[in-house]
Design a protein around this motif. Structure first.
Motif, mmCIF file in Angstrom:
data_model
loop_
_atom_site.group_PDB
_atom_site.id
_atom_site.type_symbol
_atom_site.label_atom_id
_atom_site.label_comp_id
_atom_site.label_asym_id
_atom_site.label_seq_id
_atom_site.Cartn_x
_atom_site.Cartn_y
_atom_site.Cartn_z
ATOM 1 N N PHE A 1 41.102 31.977 36.419
ATOM 2 C CA PHE A 1 41.381 33.103 37.315
ATOM 3 C C PHE A 1 40.161 34.024 37.400
ATOM 4 C CE2 PHE A 1 43.653 33.580 33.237
ATOM 5 C CZ PHE A 1 42.824 34.493 32.630
ATOM 6 N N THR A 2 40.066 34.729 38.496
ATOM 7 C CA THR A 2 39.037 35.755 38.666
ATOM 8 C C THR A 2 39.441 36.971 37.850
ATOM 9 O OG1 THR A 2 38.869 34.944 40.909
ATOM 10 C CG2 THR A 2 37.749 37.012 40.415
ATOM 11 N N THR B 1 38.766 43.787 50.784
ATOM 12 C CA THR B 1 39.455 42.525 51.049
ATOM 13 C C THR B 1 39.604 41.744 49.756
ATOM 14 O OG1 THR B 1 37.427 41.295 51.503
ATOM 15 C CG2 THR B 1 38.505 42.337 53.382
ATOM 16 N N VAL B 2 40.729 41.062 49.638
ATOM 17 C CA VAL B 2 40.968 40.181 48.498
ATOM 18 C C VAL B 2 41.384 38.826 49.060
ATOM 19 C CG1 VAL B 2 42.425 39.725 46.504
ATOM 20 C CG2 VAL B 2 41.605 42.032 46.917
ATOM 21 N N ALA B 3 40.716 37.771 48.616
ATOM 22 C CA ALA B 3 40.982 36.411 49.090
ATOM 23 C C ALA B 3 40.914 36.336 50.611
ATOM 24 C CB ALA B 3 42.340 35.910 48.587
ATOM 25 N N ALA C 1 33.111 37.035 49.571
ATOM 26 C CA ALA C 1 33.488 37.012 48.151
ATOM 27 C C ALA C 1 35.010 37.125 47.997
ATOM 28 C CB ALA C 1 32.806 38.156 47.414
ATOM 29 N N PHE C 2 35.517 36.740 46.836
ATOM 30 C CA PHE C 2 36.955 36.743 46.603
ATOM 31 C C PHE C 2 37.502 38.172 46.647
ATOM 32 C CE2 PHE C 2 40.645 36.477 43.669
ATOM 33 C CZ PHE C 2 41.405 35.621 44.429
ATOM 34 N N VAL C 3 36.832 39.055 45.912
ATOM 35 C CA VAL C 3 37.160 40.484 46.031
ATOM 36 C C VAL C 3 35.947 41.144 46.650
ATOM 37 C CG1 VAL C 3 37.725 42.607 44.805
ATOM 38 C CG2 VAL C 3 38.613 40.424 43.975
ATOM 39 N N VAL D 1 33.112 40.207 43.961
ATOM 40 C CA VAL D 1 33.419 39.319 42.852
ATOM 41 C C VAL D 1 33.726 37.947 43.436
ATOM 42 C CG1 VAL D 1 34.887 38.962 40.840
ATOM 43 C CG2 VAL D 1 34.458 41.282 41.662
ATOM 44 N N GLU D 2 33.008 36.929 42.959
ATOM 45 C CA GLU D 2 33.260 35.575 43.462
ATOM 46 C C GLU D 2 34.523 35.007 42.820
ATOM 47 O OE1 GLU D 2 31.674 34.285 45.899
ATOM 48 O OE2 GLU D 2 30.208 35.918 45.974
ATOM 49 N N ARG D 3 35.074 33.994 43.477
ATOM 50 C CA ARG D 3 36.260 33.340 42.929
ATOM 51 C C ARG D 3 35.950 32.743 41.547
ATOM 52 N NH1 ARG D 3 41.143 31.251 44.771
ATOM 53 N NH2 ARG D 3 40.809 31.915 46.911
ATOM 54 N N GLY D 4 36.799 33.029 40.582
ATOM 55 C CA GLY D 4 36.612 32.481 39.240
ATOM 56 C C GLY D 4 35.633 33.247 38.373
#
Ligand SMILES: Nc1ncnc2c1ncn2[C@@H]1O[C@H](COP(=O)(O)OP(=O)(O)OP(=O)(O)O)[C@@H](O)[C@H]1O
Ligand SMILES: [Mg+2]
Lengths: 262, 264
Positions: A195-196, A67-69, A2-4, A32-35
């Motif tokens: 944006f997320t 982790t982020v991205a 996931a994005f976050v 949290v998924e991207r977007g």
């Protein structure tokens, strides 16, 4: 991934030189998924603001992994923009220059800021206009109303085109009408820029109206106890808040929060 | 008919602007009359006319010594600005430095400066050096405290916004901390200049061979009571002038901090 991605995270605030201290969150899992637009609700003091700090690299977990991205968070996450309940504008700067503040700090803009100042100023004015603040850029922030300052603070969070927007009770101090106006502003910005977003709020209607997914946190030490998908179709007009499906979700969440406070 | 004419005449005057002059004039008139009615001897309390006469008589000396005191004060004040700013920035830089040095500063500030003058004289001899240093020592404290407080009270949200963007401590200080502490700094200058003035006169009365403080001491020894009072009034005028100058500088430099209109 996931994005976050927050996995089994604990955060303890330790006073200098002691091991005791407040355990703000524990066994916190959240992704949290991207977007995606995610709202986090929970009783006061359960660690929501702490969660924001973990995701932006202002605080580091005592335990677990953030982790982020795709990257481990080991320092401030410059791809994030933040806005808080208190708009904290610098009173000696024009609103436009307040909005531009992040560009004076963040790479790669800070290098080209002086030479491209004109272009950046136009960008700021455009962004201000997109949240309904045409011409307010050349006023001082203290000449604006609370709602207008909060809009400007949103612009400041978005000026460097962050991939991740963090909002910590951004509308908490506003009246109901202004708040609903700003819901629509955020909704439209999110729809157009993609944006997320992570939104911390006390207002369940706000959470359900804006978010794709609502996380409910337990009392301190906070962890996620409910993960509720919001199936309402986008784009959502403000009238959706009067529909039964909407109020059912709000009611359901209210029940979870009441349990969480026990 | 006459009543309306009179009212418009009175309302055209700016009473707020006039008030300080009227009050000052009133004080001197009251003083003059009181001395005259109660027949106070001049060596207890000379009348304003008598003081004015003394000031005229000793004019050149009074002028020279006033300039000397002014110079001493400004030299000490200048040092206080330089060191006060530097130390204030240093202390406000980090919470730990702030915590460590603050009690020391308080302790230092609570030493009565009269007690320090003899030490300064011991080190530097009588003259203008102890006067400048006393002015400096007594006036740099409010500058340090104000600058450090301005830095130490940055809103945490503002710090978070910038820190999350990768701002270094230096960025936060130059973009937020220093501009933010400027009103505190300029506000402290008013207090500091008054204190510097007290410091230099104090030192002049203890150990110096020029300056208004020294002149007062000599006049007192010669029983020239009207001249003592003339010196006092010269000091008051200088003090008001310097205070007004600093208040003006403060208004000019930090207009944004006076946005409430409360003081207008
Ligand atoms: N800097 C800090 N030092 C020590 N303890 C802290 C700090 N920040 C937060 N805490 C503690 O951590 C816990 C969680 O705080 P946090 O601010 O994350 O809660 P919150 O969910 O945002 O609350 P609210 O809804 O009232 O804003 C609280 O008990 C708080 O006292
Ligand atoms: Mg909070």
């Amino acid at each position: 991934m996931a994005f976050v991605d927050i996995q089994n995270v604990a955060l303890r605030y330790k006073p200098q030189g002691s091991d005791e201290g407040t355990l703000a969150v524990e066994h916190l899992d959240l992704s949290v998924e991207r977007g995606e637009f995610v709202a986090v609700v929970g009783p006061s003091g359960c660690g929501k603001s702490s969660l924001m700090k973990l995701a932006t690299g202002l605080n580091f977990p005592t335990d677990g992994r953030v982790t982020v991205a795709g990257n481990d968070v080991s320092g401030p996450v410059a791809i994030a923009g933040m806005a808080f309940q208190n708009p904290v504008m610098l009173p000696w700067r024009l609103t436009r220059d307040n909005v531009l503040l992040p560009l004076e700090v963040v790479e790669p803009h800070r290098r080209s800021f002086r030479s491209n100042k004109k272009a950046y100023q136009e960008k700021a004015e455009k962004l201000l206009a997109s949240v309904g603040l045409e011409g307010a850029g050349s006023k001082f922030p203290w000449q604006l109303s609370g709602g207008m300052q909060q809009r400007a603070s949103l612009c400041r969070a978005l000026i460097h085109e962050p991939e991740l927007l963090m909002l910590d009770e951004p509308f908490g101090a506003l009246d109901a009408f202004t708040r609903e106006e700003l819901w629509c502003v955020i909704r439209d910005l999110h729809a157009s820029k993609g944006f997320t977003t992570i939104l911390v709020t006390h207002d369940l209607r706000e959470a359900v109206f804006l978010a794709d997914r609502v996380y409910v946190m337990s009392a301190r030490p906070g962890k996620i106890i409910v993960d509720r998908h919001v199936p309402l179709e986008r784009p959502r007009p403000i009238e959706v808040t009067y529909e039964k499906e909407f109020s059912d979700i709000v009611q359901e969440l209210r029940g979870h929060i009441a349990d969480a406070r026990q | 008919m006459t009543a309306t004419v009179e009212r418009s005449w009175a309302s055209r005057l700016d009473w707020v602007k006039l008030a300080p002059w009227l009050c000052t004039a009133g004080l001197f008139i009251f003083w003059e009359i009181a001395v005259w009615i109660f027949d106070v001897p001049y060596y207890i309390l000379p009348s304003p006319t008598r003081i004015a006469h003394a000031a005229w008589e000793f004019g050149p000396g009074l002028w020279r010594n006033s300039l000397q005191t002014l110079w001493t004060t400004l030299a000490g004040f200048g040092l206080a600005i330089v060191f006060g700013l530097a130390l204030g920035l240093f202390i406000g830089w980090d919470k730990r430095i702030y915590a460590g040095l603050y009690p020391l500063m308080i302790g230092f500030n609570s030493i009565p400066k009269v007690a320090v003058v003899p030490i300064l004289v011991l080190w530097f001899g009588a003259g203008w050096v102890p006067a400048v240093l006393t002015a400096f020592l007594i006036s740099f404290f409010p500058i340090v405290v104000n600058v450090a407080t301005g830095l130490a009270t940055i809103e945490p949200e503002m710090e978070d916004v910038l820190r999350a963007l990768g701002a270094k401590k230096m960025d936060i200080m130059t973009k937020v901390g220093i501009p933010r502490s400027l009103p505190y700094f300029f506000g402290s200058l008013k207090v500091a200049i008054t204190l510097a003035f007290i410091g230099s006169v104090l030192s002049e009365t203890i150990a110096a061979n020029s300056g208004v403080g020294h002149m007062m001491l000599t006049a007192q020894a010669n029983f020239e009571v009207p001249l003592v009072f003339a010196c006092l009034i010269a000091l008051a005028i200088e003090g008001i002038g310097m205070y007004a100058l600093m208040a003006w500088v403060e208004m000019r430099m930090t207009g944004w901090a006076h946005r409430s209109g409360f003081n207008r």
